[in-house]
Structure formats: structure tokens, C-alpha cells
Motif scaffolding. Structure first.
Motif: not given
Length: 228
Positions: A185, A190-191
Motif C-alpha cells: 500500500d 495493488p492489494r
């Protein structure tokens, strides 16, 4: 002449080579590792993640191992491997974390087979992990069990790299801020779905590239600058 980073590693490799058993470990120890002054861009990295039955390497077991190759600042997804390992013991509460059932493990590969494949990939490359001391402790114990010697390798710990960076800038931080997801993060990545060994290995590989790219902004770096 070997640098202070190189000679302890070479000495350990020479020491363990006559003591080890298994062709995979012998071939691994016979393969030279990148020197400390090797430019980061020229080195190859194997980024690894483990799922285990707990956090104690002395009593808990590896249940899966995932890894991916990083070369020339690229994550080679075609190189990615994920092996579930047959432990023979029930998962109990650890299944909640890694999602592997007893039937998954019963159909898994023997530990020796998984390690043979992993060592073949790691030979001549640098190991990378997030919170590497834990993974390396499990790999040391597993290699000692299978080959009679621990794993001798160079290691880059992405968690430790970030801890150093923030300490150098006198930045305070919580332990949670150094988790893989939190750092992704922070760096604008991206997660991803956590608690799968391969997914976490790829996530760590992407984090390594972003961190190294920022360091390279201040000039070229050698491996010694990122070893832990």
C-alpha cells in the motif's frame, strides 16, 4: 580477493560440501553465488514464501513453498512454482491461515522433492523473502533434515530493507506498518490475496523491484547494499 561479504559464505559452502547428502544439495553448493560487488541489475533473485503449521521452526512444519524468479528488474511469471508438501500431520488451526486442508497435504509432494526443486531454482541466485529470518529458519531446519546441512545462501529481506530506510530517516513506525500488505500500500502497489505461498512470493518480488528502483534513483547499487 574476496570481500568481507563473500568469504564467510564461501567458507561455509566449502565446509558443508563434504558433509551433505543428496545430489540437489551437492549441485547447489557447487554453483557459485553472485559476489557482493555484483551490480543489482546483473543479479538474479529467487523470491520465496512459505506456509507453515506455526511460527516455531523447531516444532512446526512447512506445508507449502512458492517462489518466482526476478531477473533484469522483471518478475518472470513463467518461472513461478508452488508446491504443497505432505506432512502427515493434521492441520488443526493453521488451516484457517493458509487454507490447506488435510486432504490437500495428503496429496502433496514429499519435503525432499520440494527442496530438490527449490535448490535447483536457487542455485547461483540470491534468496529474497519478506521477514526472511523466519523463512530461512524453516528452510535451514528442512535442509538439515533432508540433506544433513543447513541452507547456505545470500539473503535479501524486504522487511529489513524498509526498516533500515525508515530508521535512516528517523521515521517512527509500528510493526504492522512493515507487513507485506502495508508496504505494498505504501509503495502504491495493488492489494493481493494473502496467505498463499506463491501469491505472497510474487507480491514480495514486486515490492523488491519498487524498493530497488527508488534506491537506484540515487545511483547504481551493488548487492552488498541490500544484503541482510
Amino acid at each position: 580477493m574476496l570481500s568481507r561479504w563473500d568469504w564467510p559464505l564461501d567458507r561455509r559452502r566449502r565446509r558443508y560440501r563434504p558433509m551433505c547428502r543428496g545430489d540437489a544439495m551437492k549441485a547447489y553448493l557447487d554453483t557459485p553465488t553472485p559476489r557482493a560487488n555484483t551490480p543489482y541489475e546483473s543479479a538474479e533473485f529467487i523470491v520465496v514464501d512459505l506456509e507453515t503449521t506455526g511460527l516455531d521452526p523447531l516444532k512446526d512444519e512447512i506445508v507449502s513453498i512458492g517462489w518466482v524468479l526476478v531477473t533484469r528488474s522483471r518478475v518472470l511469471l513463467a518461472s513461478a512454482s508452488h508446491i504443497v508438501i505432505c506432512t502427515g500431520n493434521p492441520m488443526n488451526q493453521s488451516a484457517i491461515v493458509h487454507g490447506l486442508s488435510d486432504s490437500d497435504l495428503a496429496a502433496g509432494a514429499p519435503l525432499a522433492q520440494a527442496l530438490d526443486e527449490f535448490l535447483s531454482a536457487l542455485a547461483g541466485r540470491v534468496l529474497v523473502a519478506h521477514h526472511a529470518p523466519l523463512d530461512c529458519s524453516f528452510l535451514d531446519r528442512a535442509c538439515t533434515e533432508v540433506y544433513g546441512v543447513p541452507l547456505v545462501t545470500r539473503c535479501v529481506d524486504t522487511l529489513e530493507l524498509e526498516k533500515r530506510r525508515r530508521a535512516h530517516r528517523n521515521q517512527s513506525f509500528s510493526s504492522g506498518a512493515l507487513r507485506l500488505g502495508a508496504l505494498r500500500d505504501h509503495y502504491g502497489l495493488p492489494r493481493v490475496r494473502a496467505h498463499n505461498a506463491l501469491a505472497d512470493a510474487i507480491a514480495t518480488a514486486e515490492l523488491l523491484l519498487v524498493m530497488a528502483r527508488r534506491r537506484q534513483g540515487r545511483g547504481k547499487i551493488a548487492l552488498a547494499q541490500i544484503f541482510t
